[in-house]
Design a protein around this motif. Sequence first.
Motif: not given
Length: 304
Positions: A251-255, A280-281, A284-290
């Motif tokens: 997972i990550q915060d940045g694009e 990665m996708s 929106a609910a978690a506010g991060l890239w998974k």
Amino acid sequence: MTTDIFSTIDPTRFRLPALRHLAWMCGTAQLTDSSLAFDLRGQLPCGTIERLLRWEAMPGTAPAAVTEPAHPRLGYYFERLYECLLTDILGWEVLVRNLPVRSQQRTLGELDFVVRNPVTGAIEHHEIAIKFYLGHTVGSTPVLWYGPNAVDRLDLKTARMLDHQSQRSLLPESVAALYELGIERPLRSRVFMPGYLFYPTGNACATAVPPPKHVPSDHPRGSWMYLDALGNTDVSCWVHLRKPHWLGPWIQDGEPDPAQAQAALEQVAVTQTPRLFARMSWDAAAGLWKEAERCFVVPARWPG
């Protein structure tokens, strides 16, 4: 009392990498269905998830294995997390770890873990490995599952784990080495070998590759392809995964940075070394890239 809720929990709810990896280890299938396999699902104490969440909320209460920087050597990092899992989650006692077994001046191998099961009181011997294998076949030849370093192979590793490594505690030399430490001979051997299997796509896949025998059907999966099969594949959301973050989802915060992914892909040809990527996708609910899926990209001459 135990619970099997880790079979359905999403490890990406944990921001700390070590906690995410521990959650994945607790809930994942093994790469063998042998009776020796130590499947943690259904054996975890009630409150395990709450404990992990508490460690994330208050890192000062967490074991050192959770808060220390991840060791770049995947095997060492995996061992450290397994010890944390045994002692801090299951409540087992680790009696000795990586015990050398020698005959005169020759080293026969090591015992990964010798532990005491608090439920039975019995001493057990555990051998562990984290593995990644890519299914490969040519024409009508049987499917072989190779590691990224094609010297490694699923059938060979499994046989060695089950028939050799897990039986090492029965050797007279092992019994003697344990006796010197005041430890009785283990009454049971177990194998803990989670990992991922990668199925071919693109020009690597002339025919459908079936799952290997003796591997649970719910094993973690990915795909693999040759570098020259990428073509116009959109890699704008790809992230190059580096060890030890092959373990469990990313997972990550940045694009995601397409330039970094492209540079890593170019290195596949330069170094002639397979590389692992996560598509990665945005959640929106978690506010991060998974991580949505993972893929190995291999050079043209792999595995030969």
